[in-house]
Design a protein around this motif. Structure first.
Motif, mmCIF file in Angstrom:
data_model
loop_
_atom_site.group_PDB
_atom_site.id
_atom_site.type_symbol
_atom_site.label_atom_id
_atom_site.label_comp_id
_atom_site.label_asym_id
_atom_site.label_seq_id
_atom_site.Cartn_x
_atom_site.Cartn_y
_atom_site.Cartn_z
ATOM 1 N N ASP A 16 0.820 -1.222 0.000
ATOM 2 C CA ASP A 16 0.000 0.000 0.000
ATOM 3 C C ASP A 16 0.847 1.262 0.000
ATOM 4 N N ARG A 17 1.023 1.881 1.170
ATOM 5 C CA ARG A 17 1.583 3.229 1.247
ATOM 6 C C ARG A 17 3.006 3.351 0.699
ATOM 7 N N GLY A 18 3.862 2.420 1.073
ATOM 8 C CA GLY A 18 5.218 2.420 0.525
ATOM 9 C C GLY A 18 6.139 3.496 1.079
ATOM 10 N N SER A 19 5.862 3.960 2.304
ATOM 11 C CA SER A 19 6.718 5.039 2.829
ATOM 12 C C SER A 19 8.123 4.536 3.166
ATOM 13 N N ASN A 20 8.258 3.285 3.550
ATOM 14 C CA ASN A 20 9.606 2.753 3.799
ATOM 15 C C ASN A 20 10.402 2.655 2.499
ATOM 16 N N PHE A 21 9.732 2.218 1.460
ATOM 17 C CA PHE A 21 10.372 2.175 0.142
ATOM 18 C C PHE A 21 10.855 3.572 -0.243
ATOM 19 N N LEU A 92 11.107 -6.353 1.377
ATOM 20 C CA LEU A 92 9.681 -6.357 1.706
ATOM 21 C C LEU A 92 9.406 -5.092 2.511
ATOM 22 N N ALA A 93 8.552 -4.236 1.989
ATOM 23 C CA ALA A 93 8.309 -2.957 2.658
ATOM 24 C C ALA A 93 6.796 -2.765 2.792
ATOM 25 N N GLY A 94 6.261 -3.340 3.871
ATOM 26 C CA GLY A 94 4.817 -3.283 4.044
ATOM 27 C C GLY A 94 4.115 -4.201 3.059
ATOM 28 N N PHE A 95 4.719 -5.347 2.796
ATOM 29 C CA PHE A 95 4.102 -6.333 1.898
ATOM 30 C C PHE A 95 3.301 -7.294 2.768
ATOM 31 N N ASN A 113 12.976 -7.815 5.564
ATOM 32 C CA ASN A 113 11.650 -7.298 5.917
ATOM 33 C C ASN A 113 11.788 -6.322 7.071
ATOM 34 N N ILE A 114 10.818 -5.410 7.164
ATOM 35 C CA ILE A 114 10.746 -4.583 8.366
ATOM 36 C C ILE A 114 9.455 -4.919 9.095
ATOM 37 N N HIS A 115 9.591 -5.070 10.405
ATOM 38 C CA HIS A 115 8.427 -5.406 11.235
ATOM 39 C C HIS A 115 8.270 -4.316 12.292
ATOM 40 N N PRO A 116 7.045 -3.811 12.486
ATOM 41 C CA PRO A 116 6.863 -2.693 13.406
ATOM 42 C C PRO A 116 6.754 -3.107 14.871
ATOM 43 N N ALA A 117 7.789 -3.741 15.369
ATOM 44 C CA ALA A 117 7.900 -4.102 16.795
ATOM 45 C C ALA A 117 9.334 -4.540 17.046
ATOM 46 N N VAL A 176 6.862 5.137 15.649
ATOM 47 C CA VAL A 176 7.593 3.955 15.166
ATOM 48 C C VAL A 176 7.941 4.116 13.677
ATOM 49 N N LEU A 177 7.001 4.664 12.913
ATOM 50 C CA LEU A 177 7.264 4.823 11.474
ATOM 51 C C LEU A 177 8.477 5.726 11.242
ATOM 52 N N ALA A 178 8.610 6.747 12.081
ATOM 53 C CA ALA A 178 9.757 7.658 11.929
ATOM 54 C C ALA A 178 11.076 6.900 12.118
ATOM 55 N N ILE A 179 11.121 5.994 13.065
ATOM 56 C CA ILE A 179 12.377 5.233 13.261
ATOM 57 C C ILE A 179 12.527 4.168 12.164
ATOM 58 N N GLU A 180 11.404 3.636 11.662
ATOM 59 C CA GLU A 180 11.481 2.697 10.529
ATOM 60 C C GLU A 180 12.205 3.352 9.364
ATOM 61 N N HIS A 181 11.849 4.616 9.125
ATOM 62 C CA HIS A 181 12.427 5.323 7.970
ATOM 63 C C HIS A 181 13.917 5.590 8.157
HETATM 64 C C1 GRF Z 1 5.225 -0.446 8.288
HETATM 65 O O1 GRF Z 1 4.825 -0.106 9.596
HETATM 66 C C2 GRF Z 1 5.976 -1.732 8.293
HETATM 67 O O2 GRF Z 1 6.740 -1.931 9.429
HETATM 68 C C3 GRF Z 1 4.876 -2.753 8.245
HETATM 69 O O3 GRF Z 1 3.879 -2.182 7.427
HETATM 70 C C4 GRF Z 1 4.028 -0.772 7.433
HETATM 71 C C5 GRF Z 1 4.228 -0.368 6.024
HETATM 72 O O4 GRF Z 1 4.311 1.014 5.846
HETATM 73 N N1 GRF Z 1 5.375 -4.016 7.783
HETATM 74 P P1 GRF Z 1 4.776 1.597 4.465
HETATM 75 O O5 GRF Z 1 3.938 0.909 3.381
HETATM 76 O O6 GRF Z 1 6.241 1.340 4.289
HETATM 77 O O7 GRF Z 1 4.446 3.067 4.534
#
Ligand code: GRF
Length: 215
Positions: A16-21, A92-95, A113-117, A176-181
Motif C-alpha cells: 500500500d503506502r510504501g513510505s519505507n520504500f 519487503l516494505a509493508g508487503f 523485511n521490516i516489522h513494526p515491533a 515507530v514509522l519515523a524510526i522505521e524510515h
Molecule cells: C510499516 O509499519 C511496516 O513496518 C509494516 O507495514 C508498514 C508499512 O508502511 N510491515 P509503508 O507501506 O512502508 O508506509
C-alpha cells in the motif's frame, strides 16, 4: 553469506503506502548509493507507493494475489518477475502477504523485511495496539532477514522509541514509522556494502557498529 560489492539491484514488494520504500530510495539518492532500483511490485493495483515509484522512473508491476488460485501460484508469479528483474536484494516494505517456504528458500540470504515491533516481541499483526495493551515503555521496529517462521529470522538492526502514557495507536504508530524510515535504509546499505554475515540466527555486522538505533 559472501561479501558482495559493486552495483547491486533491488526489487521492492509493497502492498500500500510504501513510505519505507520511499525512505530507502530518497536515502539512496541523497547518499548516492551505487544501486539500481529495478522495480516495485505491488499485490494491489491501488497501492499508493506505486505513484512514488512512477515519479522516480522506477518500473512498477502489479501481481494481484486475488488473481491466483493458490499461494504457491501467486508466489511463483512473484519469483518469475523478481528474477526477470535480476534482484540481488528483495526488500519487503509493508508487503502484507505471507510468503511460501518455496519463495523464502529461493531468496534465502537476500530477502529482508521490516516489522513494526522489537522482535521477538509482538510478531504478527496489530503490534502497536498490543504494545499499548502490554504496557511496555519502549517499542520500535526490526529489520530482519526472512526465514520460514513469520517475523522470525536473523535481526539486522532495531530502532526503539519511547511509549508515552497518553499514546494512542496512531501516535505510537507515527513514532515507530519515523524510526522505521531511519533503520531500513541503514540495513539496506549494510547489505549493499557486503557488511552482513548470517551466523546461525544472528547477523554479524562487519566491521561492527551499533545495530540499535534510538529516536
Ligand atoms: C510499516 O509499519 C511496516 O513496518 C509494516 O507495514 C508498514 C508499512 O508502511 N510491515 P509503508 O507501506 O512502508 O508506509
Amino acid at each position: 553469506m559472501n561479501y558482495i560489492v559493486g552495483m547491486l539491484t533491488i526489487v521492492t514488494l509493497i502492498s500500500d503506502r510504501g513510505s519505507n520504500f520511499e525512505a530507502i530510495v530518497k536515502t539512496a539518492q541523497n547518499e548516492q548509493w551505487p544501486v539500481r532500483f529495478a522495480g516495485v511490485i505491488a499485490n494491489h493495483l491501488t497501492a499508493k507507493g506505486l505513484d512514488f515509484a512512477r515519479s522516480q522512473g522506477i518500473p512498477t508491476y502489479v501481481i494481484e494475489h486475488l488473481g491466483h488460485p493458490t499461494r504457491e501460484s501467486f508466489d511463483a508469479a512473484l519469483i518469475e518477475q523478481i528474477d526477470a528483474l535480476g534482484a540481488d536484494l528483495v526488500v519487503l516494505a509493508g508487503f502484507m502477504r505471507i510468503l511460501t517456504p518455496g519463495f523464502i528458500r529461493h531468496f534465502a540470504g537476500r530477502l529482508i523485511n521490516i516489522h513494526p515491533a522489537l522482535l521477538p516481541a509482538f510478531p504478527g499483526l496489530h503490534t502497536h495496539k498490543r504494545a499499548l495493551e502490554a504496557g511496555v515503555t519502549e517499542h520500535g521496529a526490526t529489520v530482519h532477514f526472512v526465514t520460514e517462521g513469520v517475523d522470525e529470522g536473523p535481526i539486522i538492526c532495531q530502532g526503539t522509541v519511547p511509549v508515552h502514557k497518553d499514546d494512542d495507536v496512531e501516535a505510537l504508530a507515527a513514532r515507530v514509522l519515523a524510526i522505521e524510515h531511519q533503520i531500513y535504509p541503514r540495513a539496506v546499505k549494510w547489505f549493499l556494502d557486503g557488511r552482513l554475515r548470517i551466523e546461525g540466527n544472528q547477523v554479524k555486522l562487519q566491521p561492527p557498529e551499533s545495530q540499535l538505533f534510538k529516536l
